[in-house]
Design a protein around this motif. Sequence first.
Motif, mmCIF file in Angstrom:
data_model
loop_
_atom_site.group_PDB
_atom_site.id
_atom_site.type_symbol
_atom_site.label_atom_id
_atom_site.label_comp_id
_atom_site.label_asym_id
_atom_site.label_seq_id
_atom_site.Cartn_x
_atom_site.Cartn_y
_atom_site.Cartn_z
ATOM 1 N N ILE A 107 39.098 24.782 -12.626
ATOM 2 C CA ILE A 107 39.885 23.663 -13.153
ATOM 3 C C ILE A 107 39.555 23.410 -14.620
ATOM 4 O O ILE A 107 40.433 23.055 -15.410
ATOM 5 C CB ILE A 107 39.693 22.396 -12.294
ATOM 6 N N LEU A 108 38.306 23.630 -15.006
ATOM 7 C CA LEU A 108 37.935 23.449 -16.412
ATOM 8 C C LEU A 108 38.589 24.524 -17.282
ATOM 9 O O LEU A 108 39.083 24.225 -18.373
ATOM 10 C CB LEU A 108 36.415 23.480 -16.571
ATOM 11 N N ILE A 109 38.601 25.759 -16.806
ATOM 12 C CA ILE A 109 39.236 26.842 -17.560
ATOM 13 C C ILE A 109 40.733 26.594 -17.677
ATOM 14 O O ILE A 109 41.336 26.817 -18.733
ATOM 15 C CB ILE A 109 38.924 28.203 -16.909
ATOM 16 N N THR A 110 41.336 26.095 -16.592
ATOM 17 C CA THR A 110 42.764 25.775 -16.633
ATOM 18 C C THR A 110 43.044 24.686 -17.669
ATOM 19 O O THR A 110 44.021 24.781 -18.424
ATOM 20 C CB THR A 110 43.239 25.317 -15.240
ATOM 21 N N ALA A 111 42.200 23.663 -17.716
ATOM 22 C CA ALA A 111 42.383 22.590 -18.697
ATOM 23 C C ALA A 111 42.227 23.114 -20.120
ATOM 24 O O ALA A 111 42.971 22.709 -21.021
ATOM 25 C CB ALA A 111 41.393 21.455 -18.437
ATOM 26 N N VAL A 112 41.274 24.025 -20.337
ATOM 27 C CA VAL A 112 41.086 24.612 -21.671
ATOM 28 C C VAL A 112 42.325 25.406 -22.073
ATOM 29 O O VAL A 112 42.809 25.303 -23.210
ATOM 30 C CB VAL A 112 39.817 25.489 -21.709
#
Length: 161
Positions: A8-13
């Motif tokens: 989810i963090l990579i998606t947000a980035v």
Amino acid sequence: MKRTGAGILITAVIIGGVFGFVLDTMLTAMGRATFVPAASLPTILALLGVVIVVLAVPVYRATRGRSDRRIDPFRALRIAMLAKASSLVGAAALGFGVGLLAFLLSRPATPSIGSMGSIIATVVCAVVLVVAGLVAEQLCTLRKDDDDDTPGDTPAGPIGI
């Protein structure tokens, strides 16, 4: 509540990066100046990270038996959710800053130091916010007790027997 995962963090980035790059592309196509974050944005991101960790420390002390003060479980949950939201906002801000930086560095003209400095400060402080959010989330978790039942067990014995 599950912990914040890397996916989810990579998606947000990635979403933030695409948004930042497309925003600068559209502004340039319309003949306007590129977007440069205000100097207050990195400061706010870093201060938010500090505040989240400071809020999570009493929860950590209470759950580990290092403090006699009781913590309201709803307050602890709110702090944990704030930590999770902060890590997601930090990841989106990180991607946004990287997208702005990628656009500036892909231009044939050399960008000014002032615009680059503000964007780099935003990226660094966004990383600080992500790390602070993840640390605060970790501080708000309960350790697993040895006497917890395994999933599917009831006081009368395992289900289905």
